[in-house]
Write an enzyme that holds these catalytic residues in place. Structure first.
Site, PDB file in Angstrom:
ATOM      1  N   ASP A 131       0.796  -1.226   0.000  1.00 11.24           N
ATOM      2  CA  ASP A 131       0.000   0.000   0.000  1.00 11.24           C
ATOM      3  C   ASP A 131       0.834   1.284   0.000  1.00 11.24           C
ATOM      4  O   ASP A 131       0.738   2.093  -0.904  1.00 11.24           O
ATOM      5  CB  ASP A 131      -0.962  -0.018   1.193  1.00 11.24           C
ATOM      6  N   CYS A 185     -13.773  -3.993 -17.903  1.00  9.92           N
ATOM      7  CA  CYS A 185     -15.060  -3.344 -17.630  1.00  9.92           C
ATOM      8  C   CYS A 185     -15.985  -3.349 -18.836  1.00  9.92           C
ATOM      9  O   CYS A 185     -17.213  -3.290 -18.674  1.00  9.92           O
ATOM     10  CB  CYS A 185     -14.843  -1.890 -17.209  1.00  9.92           C
ATOM     11  N   CYS A 188     -19.392  -0.994 -19.276  1.00  7.92           N
ATOM     12  CA  CYS A 188     -20.018  -0.716 -17.973  1.00  7.92           C
ATOM     13  C   CYS A 188     -19.431   0.548 -17.348  1.00  7.92           C
ATOM     14  O   CYS A 188     -18.215   0.740 -17.323  1.00  7.92           O
ATOM     15  CB  CYS A 188     -19.822  -1.895 -17.025  1.00  7.92           C
ATOM     16  N   CYS A 191     -19.801   2.219 -11.673  1.00 11.36           N
ATOM     17  CA  CYS A 191     -19.063   2.885 -10.595  1.00 11.36           C
ATOM     18  C   CYS A 191     -18.993   4.391 -10.832  1.00 11.36           C
ATOM     19  O   CYS A 191     -19.163   5.193  -9.899  1.00 11.36           O
ATOM     20  CB  CYS A 191     -17.667   2.286 -10.437  1.00 11.36           C
ATOM     21  N   CYS A 240     -18.368   2.510  -5.043  1.00 11.78           N
ATOM     22  CA  CYS A 240     -17.892   2.107  -6.370  1.00 11.78           C
ATOM     23  C   CYS A 240     -17.571   0.614  -6.437  1.00 11.78           C
ATOM     24  O   CYS A 240     -17.426   0.061  -7.533  1.00 11.78           O
ATOM     25  CB  CYS A 240     -16.680   2.939  -6.799  1.00 11.78           C
ATOM     26  N   CYS A 244     -20.341  -2.613  -8.530  1.00 11.19           N
ATOM     27  CA  CYS A 244     -19.594  -3.274  -9.612  1.00 11.19           C
ATOM     28  C   CYS A 244     -20.161  -4.669  -9.889  1.00 11.19           C
ATOM     29  O   CYS A 244     -20.271  -5.490  -8.977  1.00 11.19           O
ATOM     30  CB  CYS A 244     -18.115  -3.380  -9.233  1.00 11.19           C
TER      31      CYS A 244
END
EC number: 1.17.99.6
Length: 351
Positions: A131, A185, A188, A191, A240, A244
């Site tokens: 992270d 995706c 789509c 989100c 978001c 999905c």
């Protein structure tokens, strides 16, 4: 005889790591223009690694780097237990803060993985990242074939959706690389459409300054346009991800330490305002959502009480407005009081 790659894949499965992939430690130079553009546009959060070259060049983190091993661990998004009903209204932490802080869990997994690889391959050089490391985790994971970067900017896989935490080992091992996935995706835009602040740009990037997750983690006064939008969420945002299609029907329960304690993930709001720093740390300190300390959380609690129309909180809110030494808490309390009493504020709001 199994190859080193196959041995590591088996090791990862034995360590309860849900996804693992391998990619060469080549530069991620294709990201440079986008990262610069995002910073110049004021779309970054300020939490990013500061050195741009280090974000793009793995060999600046490990000089003899050859292969990056990317891992993903899946986490739950539906709680198996609900908090008991009490006299108090409850708020919520986003799913990424359920259970033990994921940074700790991932670091342990990467350490165990590295130790296991040493038993298989002997000593090797590596550096682990989770992270807050130099590299862009989703870019590493996508190139290593764990999934694709969705329009919400998150790594998405068919097996676990976007409910995964990512980390990597930058190593000097020479391992056959994996290929990126062949799905995405498509057309789509759920989100993007459902983001309440229009923070998503539609191309996998976002204006982090407009993201509700970011706003709940800021210190000081939250701009007014976001206060009602957080509703009763006092840390993070999952919208978001919830909308999905890849996340439909997925709920992973692989790691007991990541299971939510409903009294922590859905805490009583009003009592939270009376916690000292020590009490807050003792109660919430093991959660990822505690990393900014109690002050942003308590500010968000005040907004949440106003949004919840909790008039029982008015005595406490008046006490904060009149006596709290923290300007942002006074501002938040006055906002909530006005919302609950539908009265004019005592002084102009900070914006």
């Amino acid at each position: 005889m199994k190859s080193l790659k196959e041995e590591i894949q088996k090791l990862a499965a034995d360590l309860n790591i849900q996804k693992i992939g391998f990619t060469k430690a080549d530069d991620f130079e294709y990201l440079r223009a986008s990262l610069i553009e995002q910073k110049e546009a004021g779309h970054t959060s300020g939490f990013e690694h500061k050195n741009l070259d280090e974000r793009l060049q793995p060999k600046l983190s490990l000089e003899d780097a050859k292969t990056i091993i990317s891992i993903g661990i899946a986490y739950p998004n539906k709680a198996e237990e609900k908090p008991e009903k009490t006299e108090y209204r409850r708020g919520s932490f986003s799913r990424g803060s359920w259970g033990e802080d994921y940074h700790h869990v991932l670091r342990r997994k990467l350490k165990e993985l590295a130790e296991g690889i040493e038993k298989i391959a002997g000593d090797f050089n590596y550096t682990a990242m989770v992270d807050t490391g130099a590299l862009v985790d989703v870019a590493v994971a996508a190139r290593a074939g764990l999934g694709f970067v969705g329009k919400n900017g998150l790594l998405v896989s068919k097996e676990y959706g976007s409910w995964m935490f990512l980390g990597e080992l930058v190593t000097n091992l020479d391992i056959e690389e994996d290929q990126p996935v062949d799905y995405g995706c498509g057309s789509c835009t759920r989100c993007v459409d459902f983001c309440p602040t229009k923070a998503l740009l539609g191309d996998g990037r976002l204006n982090a300054q407009r993201c509700l997750s970011y706003q709940t983690q800021t210190r000081g006064v939250m701009p007014e346009e976001y206060r009602e939008k957080i509703k009763t969420v006092i840390y993070g945002c999952d919208i978001c991800q919830v909308v999905c299609p890849y996340n439909k029907g997925i709920n992973s329960h692989f790691h007991p330490e990541m299971e939510p304690d409903p009294d922590l993930t859905n805490p009583e709001l009003l009592p939270l305002l009376d916690l000292s720093n020590k009490e807050f740390a003792n109660k919430f300190g093991n959660m990822a959502g505690s990393w900014r300390g109690k002050n942003p959380i308590q500010r968000n609690v005040v907004y949440a009480l106003g949004n919840a129309n909790d008039r029982s909180a008015l005595p406490k809110l008046h006490d904060i407005a009149e006596n709290d030494v923290r300007d942002y808490m006074v501002d938040a309390a006055e906002w909530a009081i006005e919302k609950l009493e539908n009265k004019h504020r005592m002084r102009p709001r900070k914006r």
